[in-house]
Design a protein around this motif. Sequence first.
Motif, PDB file in Angstrom:
ATOM      1  N   UNK A   1      -5.223   8.267  -8.699  1.00  0.00           N
ATOM      2  CA  UNK A   1      -5.097   6.800  -8.800  1.00  0.00           C
ATOM      3  C   UNK A   1      -3.684   6.389  -8.450  1.00  0.00           C
ATOM      4  N   UNK A   2      -3.594   5.473  -7.530  1.00  0.00           N
ATOM      5  CA  UNK A   2      -2.288   5.001  -7.064  1.00  0.00           C
ATOM      6  C   UNK A   2      -1.815   3.847  -7.933  1.00  0.00           C
ATOM      7  N   UNK A   3      -0.871   4.136  -8.823  1.00  0.00           N
ATOM      8  CA  UNK A   3      -0.435   3.150  -9.802  1.00  0.00           C
ATOM      9  C   UNK A   3       0.289   1.979  -9.128  1.00  0.00           C
ATOM     10  N   UNK A   4       0.840   2.209  -7.944  1.00  0.00           N
ATOM     11  CA  UNK A   4       1.550   1.125  -7.232  1.00  0.00           C
ATOM     12  C   UNK A   4       0.613  -0.037  -6.908  1.00  0.00           C
ATOM     13  N   UNK A   5      -0.663   0.298  -6.711  1.00  0.00           N
ATOM     14  CA  UNK A   5      -1.626  -0.743  -6.357  1.00  0.00           C
ATOM     15  C   UNK A   5      -1.860  -1.717  -7.503  1.00  0.00           C
ATOM     16  N   UNK A   6      -1.472  -1.330  -8.708  1.00  0.00           N
ATOM     17  CA  UNK A   6      -1.633  -2.241  -9.839  1.00  0.00           C
ATOM     18  C   UNK A   6      -0.473  -3.220  -9.934  1.00  0.00           C
ATOM     19  N   UNK A   7       0.544  -3.021  -9.122  1.00  0.00           N
ATOM     20  CA  UNK A   7       1.699  -3.915  -9.144  1.00  0.00           C
ATOM     21  C   UNK A   7       2.041  -4.321  -7.708  1.00  0.00           C
ATOM     22  N   UNK A   8       1.121  -5.054  -7.105  1.00  0.00           N
ATOM     23  CA  UNK A   8       1.256  -5.408  -5.698  1.00  0.00           C
ATOM     24  C   UNK A   8       2.364  -6.439  -5.491  1.00  0.00           C
ATOM     25  N   UNK A   9       3.047  -6.344  -4.364  1.00  0.00           N
ATOM     26  CA  UNK A   9       3.871  -7.480  -3.942  1.00  0.00           C
ATOM     27  C   UNK A   9       3.030  -8.341  -2.996  1.00  0.00           C
ATOM     28  N   UNK A  17      -6.006  -8.783   1.296  1.00  0.00           N
ATOM     29  CA  UNK A  17      -6.908  -9.921   1.486  1.00  0.00           C
ATOM     30  C   UNK A  17      -7.475  -9.907   2.901  1.00  0.00           C
ATOM     31  N   UNK A  18      -6.614  -9.660   3.882  1.00  0.00           N
ATOM     32  CA  UNK A  18      -7.088  -9.601   5.268  1.00  0.00           C
ATOM     33  C   UNK A  18      -8.038  -8.425   5.460  1.00  0.00           C
ATOM     34  N   UNK A  19      -7.663  -7.288   4.922  1.00  0.00           N
ATOM     35  CA  UNK A  19      -8.496  -6.097   5.104  1.00  0.00           C
ATOM     36  C   UNK A  19      -9.841  -6.243   4.414  1.00  0.00           C
ATOM     37  N   UNK A  20      -9.890  -7.043   3.349  1.00  0.00           N
ATOM     38  CA  UNK A  20     -11.144  -7.191   2.615  1.00  0.00           C
ATOM     39  C   UNK A  20     -12.205  -7.876   3.468  1.00  0.00           C
ATOM     40  N   UNK A  21     -11.779  -8.559   4.556  1.00  0.00           N
ATOM     41  CA  UNK A  21     -12.748  -9.162   5.474  1.00  0.00           C
ATOM     42  C   UNK A  21     -13.414  -8.096   6.325  1.00  0.00           C
ATOM     43  N   UNK A  30      -9.127  -3.605  -5.549  1.00  0.00           N
ATOM     44  CA  UNK A  30      -9.670  -4.883  -6.035  1.00  0.00           C
ATOM     45  C   UNK A  30      -8.998  -5.313  -7.330  1.00  0.00           C
ATOM     46  N   UNK A  31      -8.798  -4.346  -8.225  1.00  0.00           N
ATOM     47  CA  UNK A  31      -8.161  -4.667  -9.510  1.00  0.00           C
ATOM     48  C   UNK A  31      -6.721  -5.127  -9.279  1.00  0.00           C
ATOM     49  N   UNK A  32      -5.995  -4.395  -8.439  1.00  0.00           N
ATOM     50  CA  UNK A  32      -4.605  -4.761  -8.157  1.00  0.00           C
ATOM     51  C   UNK A  32      -4.511  -6.142  -7.536  1.00  0.00           C
ATOM     52  N   UNK A  33      -5.418  -6.413  -6.610  1.00  0.00           N
ATOM     53  CA  UNK A  33      -5.431  -7.708  -5.938  1.00  0.00           C
ATOM     54  C   UNK A  33      -5.747  -8.821  -6.935  1.00  0.00           C
ATOM     55  N   UNK A  34      -6.737  -8.588  -7.787  1.00  0.00           N
ATOM     56  CA  UNK A  34      -7.115  -9.592  -8.767  1.00  0.00           C
ATOM     57  C   UNK A  34      -5.949  -9.903  -9.703  1.00  0.00           C
TER      58      UNK A  34
END
Length: 89
Positions: A1-9, A17-21, A30-34
């Motif tokens: 699990x990449x912990x950096x993804x939980x603290x996105x800049x 967001x772009x990639x989610x398209x 998804x959790x990090x983005x939310x």
Amino acid sequence: MNIKLLNLNCRAATRLLSESLDRDLTRIERIGLRLHLIVCGACRAYRRQLAAMRRMIRRHLATGGDADSEARLSAEARERILKTIEGRA
Ligand SMILES: [Zn+2]
């Protein structure tokens, strides 16, 4: 699990967001983005713009670009203007 993804800049958040398209985000993405969207109004605005742009593109593709009501209205307006000009000539 990449912990950096939980603290996105913002850069990472807008990229996701772009990639989610184009692809399904992983659960942790998804959790990090939310989490980021909860605290970041700028990225929420970006998401809204992205969604609006996507709707416009979809509508454009679905109608071939000339069958939506705005295009019809402007075609009628063009005709009215042309008639007016011809009437004066
Ligand atoms: Zn942000």
